[in-house]
Write a protein that holds these residues in place. Structure first.
Motif, short mmCIF file in Angstrom:
data_model
loop_
_atom_site.label_atom_id
_atom_site.label_comp_id
_atom_site.label_asym_id
_atom_site.label_seq_id
_atom_site.Cartn_x
_atom_site.Cartn_y
_atom_site.Cartn_z
N GLY A 79 -43.02 36.81 39.74
CA GLY A 79 -43.20 38.09 40.41
C GLY A 79 -44.16 39.05 39.73
N LYS A 80 -44.71 38.61 38.60
CA LYS A 80 -45.62 39.51 37.88
C LYS A 80 -47.02 38.89 37.79
CE LYS A 80 -42.49 42.54 36.62
NZ LYS A 80 -42.24 43.13 35.33
N GLU A 81 -47.94 39.69 37.30
CA GLU A 81 -49.30 39.19 37.17
C GLU A 81 -49.45 38.34 35.91
OE1 GLU A 81 -48.24 42.20 36.63
OE2 GLU A 81 -49.39 43.23 35.06
N ILE A 82 -50.51 37.55 35.85
CA ILE A 82 -50.84 36.79 34.65
C ILE A 82 -51.21 37.79 33.56
CG2 ILE A 82 -52.45 35.16 33.62
CD1 ILE A 82 -52.85 33.96 36.44
N ARG A 86 -47.57 33.91 32.97
CA ARG A 86 -47.16 34.55 34.22
C ARG A 86 -45.65 34.37 34.37
NH1 ARG A 86 -50.10 34.91 39.94
NH2 ARG A 86 -48.51 36.11 41.02
N PHE A 100 -52.25 38.47 29.40
CA PHE A 100 -52.85 37.98 28.17
C PHE A 100 -51.82 37.96 27.05
CE2 PHE A 100 -56.01 37.59 24.89
CZ PHE A 100 -55.61 38.45 23.87
N PHE A 156 -59.51 27.56 32.82
CA PHE A 156 -58.08 27.51 32.64
C PHE A 156 -57.53 26.09 32.73
CE2 PHE A 156 -56.42 31.85 32.59
CZ PHE A 156 -57.57 32.57 32.87
N GLY A 157 -56.48 25.85 31.96
CA GLY A 157 -55.73 24.63 32.11
C GLY A 157 -54.73 24.76 33.24
N PRO A 158 -54.01 23.67 33.56
CA PRO A 158 -53.08 23.69 34.69
C PRO A 158 -51.78 24.43 34.40
CG PRO A 158 -53.03 21.57 33.61
CD PRO A 158 -54.12 22.35 32.96
N SER A 210 -52.49 41.07 20.60
CA SER A 210 -51.80 42.26 21.09
C SER A 210 -50.85 41.99 22.24
CB SER A 210 -52.83 43.31 21.53
OG SER A 210 -53.63 42.80 22.59
N PHE A 239 -50.43 29.63 30.54
CA PHE A 239 -51.77 29.09 30.75
C PHE A 239 -52.58 29.20 29.47
CE2 PHE A 239 -51.69 28.39 35.22
CZ PHE A 239 -50.92 29.40 35.78
N TYR A 244 -52.26 32.83 28.06
CA TYR A 244 -51.78 33.79 29.05
C TYR A 244 -50.41 33.33 29.53
CZ TYR A 244 -56.67 35.40 29.58
OH TYR A 244 -57.93 35.90 29.37
N HIS A 276 -55.81 35.58 21.64
CA HIS A 276 -57.16 35.05 21.66
C HIS A 276 -57.53 34.54 20.27
CE1 HIS A 276 -61.71 36.30 21.64
NE2 HIS A 276 -61.59 34.99 21.81
N TYR A 307 -57.68 31.05 24.63
CA TYR A 307 -56.79 32.12 25.05
C TYR A 307 -55.47 31.53 25.52
CZ TYR A 307 -61.36 34.43 25.56
OH TYR A 307 -62.63 34.92 25.35
#
Lengths: 113, 113
Positions: free
Chosen positions: B40-43, B37, B45, B104-106, B58, B91, B35, B48, B33
């Motif tokens: 100020g926002k969420e992580i 960020r 997607f 998750f990776g760093p 998507s 990520f 992702y 995949h 996957y």
């Protein structure tokens, strides 16, 4: 509009204090996960809650899934500086042997010695 | 066992340039996957892979983003040409088929100036 609303966004407390952070939604979920992210690292899974009303404990961390499976809380007892980090809740959009995670914005926790 | 690795850890490029991010998943993990960020926002997607096939893209913002996973091992995410709004932390995560746990990776911190 965010699917998952986390509160508070920021929290700064002294070592030894207790705290609770929340993850809320108007949607019902089959499961919910909590992650912790430290600076320079990716999120690390802490717990998955599945059943409405379920309570899971991980040392000083207590996770609860709401009865209606729309919300969750994370309670930390006697916080330590090592608890400092970003706490994220997430839900799955699962399909075809995999799936994407949908995250909340997170709660940034700072525990001062 | 090695975790998910990402390269580079940081990248600073000018608007209009091209950048390629790389992710090496945990060996044996068929799900991969991406992702992102933004500040100020969420992580969120992005896409995949199951082995070398794109299962869901998507979340890809636009056609300036191209992801590949040749041979079903490592993956690259290319941004061409980069825009200011592409800045953020990217990520990568991996999991085994059917698993609800992603590793998750760093992350790669991308700054577009």
């Amino acid at each position: 509009t965010q699917l998952l609303e986390q509160s508070p966004q920021f929290l700064s407390i002294q070592e030894g204090e207790n705290l609770t952070v929340y993850c809320n939604s108007s949607s019902v979920f089959s499961s919910l996960q909590w992650y912790r992210q430290e600076p320079g690292e990716g999120p690390v899974l802490l717990v998955t809650v599945v059943t409405g009303g379920e309570v899971k404990k991980l040392k000083r961390l207590t996770f609860q899934f709401g009865d209606a499976r729309k919300d969750s809380s994370l309670h930390i007892t006697a916080a330590q500086p090592g608890d400092t980090g970003l706490y994220l809740c997430a839900v799955w959009g699962f399909y075809n042997q995999g799936g994407k995670l949908i995250f909340g914005q997170g709660t940034e926790l700072s525990v001062k010695p | 066992e090695a975790g998910v690795t990402q390269f580079p850890s940081h990248s600073v490029i000018e608007k209009g340039q091209t950048v390629t991010l790389r992710c090496d998943p945990i060996s044996g993990h068929d799900n991969l996957y991406w992702y992102r960020r933004v500040m100020g926002k969420e992580i969120k997607f992005l896409l995949h892979f199951v082995k070398e096939s794109k299962q869901d893209e998507s979340g890809m913002p636009n056609n300036r983003f191209l992801a590949e996973r040749t041979g079903g091992t490592y993956s690259t995410l290319k941004v061409q040409p980069a825009e200011l709004e592409d800045s953020g932390v990217y990520f990568c995560a991996s999991s085994t088929l059917g698993s609800y746990e992603q590793y998750f990776g760093p992350g790669t911190r991308l700054t577009v100036t």
